[in-house]
Scaffold this active site. Structure first.
Site, PDB file in Angstrom:
ATOM      1  N   SER A  46      27.671 -18.026  -6.151  1.00 48.19           N
ATOM      2  CA  SER A  46      27.973 -18.051  -4.726  1.00 48.19           C
ATOM      3  C   SER A  46      26.934 -17.228  -3.948  1.00 48.19           C
ATOM      4  O   SER A  46      25.743 -17.434  -4.119  1.00 48.19           O
ATOM      5  CB  SER A  46      29.406 -17.545  -4.501  1.00 48.19           C
ATOM      6  N   ASP A 158      31.693 -24.323  -5.692  1.00 49.48           N
ATOM      7  CA  ASP A 158      31.484 -22.871  -5.799  1.00 49.48           C
ATOM      8  C   ASP A 158      31.595 -22.365  -7.241  1.00 49.48           C
ATOM      9  O   ASP A 158      32.582 -22.640  -7.932  1.00 49.48           O
ATOM     10  CB  ASP A 158      32.523 -22.164  -4.932  1.00 49.48           C
TER      11      ASP A 158
END
Length: 276
Positions: A46, A158
């Site tokens: 991320s 993600d």
């Protein structure tokens, strides 16, 4: 200094997720630069993938810090028909391209690995070559907020879904000495009354639980106390960077001692034991 006959340990830096809280990683890197802590590999998920990639490419933390001052959350907003996400993610990729100067994995001065999640299979997928911007965008794409990314037949989202602090991935790549940076999550108590609060709180709770055990796998764990700075508080990036810097300063003597880089190992050992 490294003792005679003592083998140099390879250092893997692991940077976790946290969106705006992840700006604290920049403060950590500023201390590492000042103290000349050698980094042999970086693994990021991320926002940790974005900051880690920039550092791996040789972009100074000071330049990253300057960019945070100019950042506005509105720059990420490119609403789309909500089939898989509320935002298209093209503006996100454009910002990533700007920060990383349009480079590829192969351009990194320090070997770099970005962690994503195949949302269709539930697998964690780590990348270390190819289109850097596309993979970082995938690693930063919160499900339901940003559209996922198609790559080589996989639907990527993600990396923090399974690896909020990707120590397991680092180990799979042969990490010797691992420094894990945990910026934590801001779980708030209170009324939830819209979809954005619902999505954000869900990620806070999930990330908090993952971090509880993933970060602990590091040889050195840098825990950054960010109080009530939440995932969307990019306007507080300066505070996060300062707190990251402070947390790294507390850990740097241990790191130097562990790696045989301390000029005064006995003094630093005593200092550590006293907690000063």
């Amino acid at each position: 200094m490294l003792g005679l006959g003592k083998k140099k340990r390879e250092v893997t830096l692991v940077l976790g997720g946290g969106s705006a809280r992840g700006m604290a990683h920049i403060g950590v890197l500023k201390v590492f630069d000042r103290e000349k802590i050698p980094i042999d590999r970086i693994v990021g998920t991320s926002i940790g993938a974005l900051v880690g990639a920039a550092y791996a490419l040789g972009i100074p933390p000071e330049e990253m810090e300057e960019r945070t001052k100019k950042f506005d959350l509105k720059k990420l907003l490119d609403p789309t028909m909500p089939r898989m996400g509320l935002l298209a993610g093209e503006r996100l990729e454009g910002i990533i391209r700007e920060i990383t100067h349009g480079k590829r994995f192969e351009d990194c001065r320090i070997p770099f690995i970005a962690v994503t999640t195949d949302i269709e299979s539930g697998e964690e997928i780590a990348y270390h070559k190819g289109d850097l911007q596309k993979i970082i965008r995938a690693s930063c794409s919160w499900p339901g907020v940003f559209n996922p990314v198609r790559n080589d037949g996989r639907l990527l989202a993600d990396g923090g879904i399974k690896n909020s602090v990707p120590t397991k991935i680092a180990k799979s790549f042969g990490a010797d000495y691992m420094i894990a940076v945990n910026v934590g999550f801001c779980v708030k108590k209170g009324r939830i009354d819209n979809i954005f609060q619902m999505i954000l709180q869900s990620f806070q709770i999930m990330g908090h639980e993952l971090n509880a055990y993933q970060a602990q796998e590091g040889d050195t764990i840098i825990e950054v106390d960010l109080d009530d700075i939440d995932q969307f508080a990019f306007h507080r990036a300066g505070e996060a960077i300062i707190k990251g810097f402070a947390a790294a300063e507390k850990a740097v003597d241990k790191i130097k001692l562990d790696l045989g880089l301390s000029e005064h190992p006995i003094r630093d050992f005593i200092k550590r034991k006293r907690g000063k």
